[in-house]
Motif scaffolding. Structure first.
Motif, PDB file in Angstrom:
ATOM      1  N   ASP A  71       0.795  -1.177  -0.116  1.00 29.15           N
ATOM      2  CA  ASP A  71      -0.173   0.071  -0.049  1.00 29.15           C
ATOM      3  C   ASP A  71       0.693   1.077   0.146  1.00 29.15           C
ATOM      4  OD1 ASP A  71      -2.275  -1.568   0.140  1.00 29.15           O
ATOM      5  OD2 ASP A  71      -2.529  -1.274   2.257  1.00 29.15           O
ATOM      6  N   GLY A  72       0.393   2.400  -0.822  1.00 30.58           N
ATOM      7  CA  GLY A  72       1.032   3.648  -0.634  1.00 30.58           C
ATOM      8  C   GLY A  72       2.360   3.499  -1.632  1.00 30.58           C
ATOM      9  N   VAL A  73       2.463   2.595  -2.435  1.00 27.34           N
ATOM     10  CA  VAL A  73       3.698   2.439  -3.432  1.00 27.34           C
ATOM     11  C   VAL A  73       3.144   2.420  -4.717  1.00 27.34           C
ATOM     12  CG1 VAL A  73       5.813   0.763  -4.179  1.00 27.34           C
ATOM     13  CG2 VAL A  73       5.009   1.251  -1.732  1.00 27.34           C
ATOM     14  N   VAL A  74       3.794   3.271  -5.652  1.00 30.02           N
ATOM     15  CA  VAL A  74       3.285   3.129  -7.212  1.00 30.02           C
ATOM     16  C   VAL A  74       4.446   2.444  -7.749  1.00 30.02           C
ATOM     17  CG1 VAL A  74       3.030   4.474  -8.982  1.00 30.02           C
ATOM     18  CG2 VAL A  74       2.368   5.604  -6.972  1.00 30.02           C
ATOM     19  N   TYR A  75       3.839   1.432  -8.691  1.00 29.08           N
ATOM     20  CA  TYR A  75       4.791   0.502  -9.283  1.00 29.08           C
ATOM     21  C   TYR A  75       4.543   0.420 -10.876  1.00 29.08           C
ATOM     22  CZ  TYR A  75       4.960  -2.208  -4.917  1.00 29.08           C
ATOM     23  OH  TYR A  75       5.218  -2.500  -3.692  1.00 29.08           O
ATOM     24  N   LYS A  76       5.571   0.125 -11.695  1.00 35.51           N
ATOM     25  CA  LYS A  76       5.726   0.331 -13.149  1.00 35.51           C
ATOM     26  C   LYS A  76       6.370  -1.069 -13.276  1.00 35.51           C
ATOM     27  CE  LYS A  76       5.535   1.560 -17.386  1.00 35.51           C
ATOM     28  NZ  LYS A  76       4.416   1.559 -18.101  1.00 35.51           N
ATOM     29  N   TYR A  77       5.390  -1.733 -14.152  1.00 33.20           N
ATOM     30  CA  TYR A  77       5.882  -3.252 -14.690  1.00 33.20           C
ATOM     31  C   TYR A  77       6.523  -2.802 -16.068  1.00 33.20           C
ATOM     32  CZ  TYR A  77       3.508  -5.587 -10.977  1.00 33.20           C
ATOM     33  OH  TYR A  77       3.068  -5.995  -9.799  1.00 33.20           O
ATOM     34  N   ALA A  78       7.652  -3.351 -16.549  1.00 36.80           N
ATOM     35  CA  ALA A  78       8.061  -3.065 -17.761  1.00 36.80           C
ATOM     36  C   ALA A  78       7.439  -3.590 -18.835  1.00 36.80           C
ATOM     37  CB  ALA A  78       9.651  -3.823 -17.961  1.00 36.80           C
ATOM     38  N   ASN A  79       7.127  -2.793 -19.661  1.00 29.87           N
ATOM     39  CA  ASN A  79       6.071  -3.055 -21.011  1.00 29.87           C
ATOM     40  C   ASN A  79       4.969  -3.312 -20.431  1.00 29.87           C
ATOM     41  OD1 ASN A  79       8.225  -2.753 -22.858  1.00 29.87           O
ATOM     42  ND2 ASN A  79       9.100  -4.825 -22.417  1.00 29.87           N
ATOM     43  N   ASP A  80       4.304  -3.013 -19.541  1.00 26.93           N
ATOM     44  CA  ASP A  80       2.972  -3.074 -18.762  1.00 26.93           C
ATOM     45  C   ASP A  80       2.734  -4.620 -18.762  1.00 26.93           C
ATOM     46  OD1 ASP A  80       2.754  -0.491 -18.592  1.00 26.93           O
ATOM     47  OD2 ASP A  80       1.791  -0.271 -20.239  1.00 26.93           O
ATOM     48  N   ASP A  81       3.507  -5.340 -18.474  1.00 26.25           N
ATOM     49  CA  ASP A  81       3.630  -6.786 -18.533  1.00 26.25           C
ATOM     50  C   ASP A  81       3.755  -7.428 -17.292  1.00 26.25           C
ATOM     51  OD1 ASP A  81       4.009  -9.537 -18.943  1.00 26.25           O
ATOM     52  OD2 ASP A  81       5.372  -9.433 -20.760  1.00 26.25           O
ATOM     53  N   ALA A  82       2.704  -8.377 -16.913  1.00 30.81           N
ATOM     54  CA  ALA A  82       2.756  -8.810 -15.514  1.00 30.81           C
ATOM     55  C   ALA A  82       4.142  -9.622 -15.207  1.00 30.81           C
ATOM     56  CB  ALA A  82       1.681  -9.835 -15.152  1.00 30.81           C
ATOM     57  N   ASP A  83       4.748 -10.195 -16.452  1.00 28.25           N
ATOM     58  CA  ASP A  83       5.997 -10.987 -16.484  1.00 28.25           C
ATOM     59  C   ASP A  83       7.319 -10.106 -16.361  1.00 28.25           C
ATOM     60  OD1 ASP A  83       5.041 -13.282 -16.034  1.00 28.25           O
ATOM     61  OD2 ASP A  83       4.524 -13.701 -18.128  1.00 28.25           O
TER      62      ASP A  83
END
Length: 78
Positions: free
Chosen positions: A52-64
């Motif tokens: 909670d309270g953390v913003v994440y970015k996944y490379a290429n908007d890919d769950a993997d």
């Protein structure tokens, strides 16, 4: 927790009976990581341990893809 996801589509997707699962329900992605947008493909399982309270970015908007924490989301038009 929050996620930064890049969207490129400019219009709506129309859902119909062909989008229903075996249980006669339609599951719409809310995590932004599904490869079958706007339908859910289970990619949200990758977000189970986000804090909670953390913003994440996944490379290429890919769950993997590699997940990293970001300080803030910067919008191009600002």
């Amino acid at each position: 927790m929050a996620r930064e996801v890049t969207h490129e589509e400019r219009g709506p997707t129309v859902l119909d009976e062909s989008d229903m699962g075996d249980d006669d329900l339609i599951y719409v992605c809310r995590c932004g990581l599904s490869d079958t947008q706007p339908l859910c493909d289970g990619s949200h399982n990758a977000t189970a341990d986000e804090e909670d309270g953390v913003v994440y970015k996944y490379a290429n908007d890919d769950a993997d893809g590699e997940r990293r924490e970001i300080d803030e989301i910067v919008y191009e038009n600002e």
